[in-house]
Scaffold this active site. Structure first.
Site, PDB file in Angstrom:
ATOM      1  N   ASP A 350       0.803  -1.221   0.000  1.00  0.00           N
ATOM      2  CA  ASP A 350       0.000   0.000   0.000  1.00  0.00           C
ATOM      3  C   ASP A 350       0.836   1.271   0.000  1.00  0.00           C
ATOM      4  OD1 ASP A 350      -2.509   1.177  -0.090  1.00  0.00           O
ATOM      5  OD2 ASP A 350      -2.637   1.417   2.071  1.00  0.00           O
ATOM      6  N   SER A 372      -7.997   5.707  -0.877  1.00  0.00           N
ATOM      7  CA  SER A 372      -8.348   4.291  -1.029  1.00  0.00           C
ATOM      8  C   SER A 372      -9.793   4.037  -0.621  1.00  0.00           C
ATOM      9  CB  SER A 372      -7.418   3.418  -0.185  1.00  0.00           C
ATOM     10  OG  SER A 372      -6.084   3.534  -0.632  1.00  0.00           O
ATOM     11  N   GLN A 422      -6.488  -2.777  -5.786  1.00  0.00           N
ATOM     12  CA  GLN A 422      -7.010  -1.658  -4.997  1.00  0.00           C
ATOM     13  C   GLN A 422      -7.826  -0.727  -5.889  1.00  0.00           C
ATOM     14  OE1 GLN A 422      -4.275   1.337  -3.159  1.00  0.00           O
ATOM     15  NE2 GLN A 422      -5.125   0.585  -1.238  1.00  0.00           N
TER      16      GLN A 422
END
Length: 435
Positions: A350, A372, A422
């Site tokens: 991430d 996100s 993602q």
């Protein structure tokens, strides 16, 4: 009629054989891994506890511990039911009675007891002598001793304070990228032989890095070799983030299939690539601090080494292809805990991910923003996060203010160790127009 000597000897041998089989070290360790109060411990601590416990058996009605009796040890109920009764010195001097069953435990310290513990049925306990009680109180959820001078920064970042068997508290350390410790919390409520294999996370509200986060774990399922957990991350009595994580016990190699379609790109090794002091958006690598800088309870040095393969100099305003590849590894040496290495891999994934979907849309003067929405990962093979891994990211599409990124991580042998995806909100920050 009395048993013949041969029959008696045969029965004795069978009984002794059963007792030996029932408590071989592997089965003791198997049981201890299912004790909820022990699952927060490092796996190495559980293995050591398994080496030191003593099997204790009692008949129904027999005292295990008596009030005001001095003894020492922690008793884990392997089979049976116990009654705990004692005087609680309240204003009306009430007495209370409790029953404990399999996987419950009770501790006899070196102080005087204030209650009796009695077997209600035939009872088997595993008793950890008092001299080994330090194994129940490690310095870290990942390792038995946390030395801030030598600990790997990322292990410090992913540490949690257990509040009870299903609740943990975490803080954001200064000097490190913000991280979510929900995956670590989920991992500390399962048998240590069940290894994390996937998770699906959703970001609901912005969090505040200046206050602790409470991680509440729901034990959704434990079936044979599989466990499922849900974790809510709570701040100010609101759920800001939640994830569903799955764990799977490793199967025998000959029982599973093995193939891999993706191939690792042919790229220079990390030794041939110079470190770079910044990856523009998303990852901001600070300059090297003074020598000897170490972790403190509230500060941690930058936790990763990152070596990007594209050495061109870009800015936040430079249009380019929506892809990036770089080598990375944790600084320092991590404990030999497979789940910790997978939690670190998730942390790595991430650092620079959804921002890649902004690359084709960058231009001079544009202020990009990315937030996100959800993040999913699948772990395919074991790996060490303190050894070099190649992370390959691309963004196939962005539409309607949503960017989509996907990533694959390879070890140096070219094995695909994890996959990630993602989705996030990506847009241009509009500045107020001047009159």
């Amino acid at each position: 009629m009395a048993l013949s000597s041969k029959k008696f000897l045969a029965m004795t041998i069978l009984v002794l054989a059963f007792l030996c089989i029932a408590f071989v070290p592997s089965l003791v360790m198997e049981f201890l891994g299912d004790v909820p109060s022990l699952q927060r411990l490092p796996s190495s601590s559980i293995r050591k506890i398994a080496q030191h416990v003593i099997v204790k058996r009692y008949n129904s009605g027999e005292y295990i511990l008596k009030e005001r009796e001095l003894a020492g040890g922690t008793y884990f109920i392997y089979e049976g039911v116990v009654e705990v009764s004692g005087q609680f010195h309240t204003h009306n001097n009430d007495s209370q009675v409790f029953e404990w069953r399999k996987f419950d435990y009770f501790t006899q310290s070196e102080s005087i007891r204030q209650e009796d513990v009695i077997a209600l049925t035939k009872l088997t306990c595993l008793m950890l002598p008092y001299k080994y009680s330090f194994l129940m109180d490690p310095k870290s959820i990942w390792s038995e001793d946390m030395n801030l001078e030598t600990i790997a920064p990322v292990e410090h970042i992913l540490s949690l304070e257990p509040l009870d068997v299903n609740t943990f508290r975490g803080i954001t350390l200064k000097g490190a990228p913000k991280s979510n410790k929900a995956l670590a919390a989920a991992s500390k409520t399962v048998h240590f032989l069940k290894i994390l294999h996937s998770f699906h996370a959703h970001f609901l509200l912005p969090g505040d890095i200046n206050i602790p986060v409470i991680y509440q774990v729901d034990r959704l399922g434990d079936v044979c070799n599989v466990a499922t957990r849900r974790v809510n991350a709570v701040q100010k009595e609101r759920i800001v983030f939640f994830l569903i994580a799955s764990f799977h016990r490793e199967e025998e190699e000959e029982e599973g299939f093995d193939h891999q379609e993706p191939t690792m790109p042919s790229v220079p090794g990390p030794e041939e690539v110079l470190p770079k002091q910044g990856l523009e958006e998303g990852v901001k690598l600070p300059g090297h601090g003074p020598r000897g800088v170490v972790s403190t309870p509230t500060y941690v040095p930058w936790p990763t080494e990152i070596r990007p393969l594209d050495l061109k100099t870009y800015t936040r305003h430079t249009k380019r292809h929506p892809s990036v590849s770089y080598w990375l590894r944790a600084k320092g040496r991590l404990p030999d805990d497979k789940t910790l290495h997978r939690c670190v891999g998730a942390y790595f994934s991430d650092l620079l991910f959804i921002q890649i979907s902004l690359n084709p849309h960058r231009r001079e003067g544009m202020l990009p923003s990315s937030i996100s929405l959800d993040h999913s990962m699948w772990f395919h093979r074991d790996f060490r996060a303190d050894e070099w891994l190649l992370y390959v990211i691309d963004s196939p599409t962005a539409y309607n203010a949503r960017g989509f990124s996907r990533g694959q991580m390879f070890n140096r042998r070219g094995e695909l160790v994890l996959s990630a995806m993602q989705v996030g909100v990506v847009r241009e920050i509009k500045t107020p127009s001047k009159l």
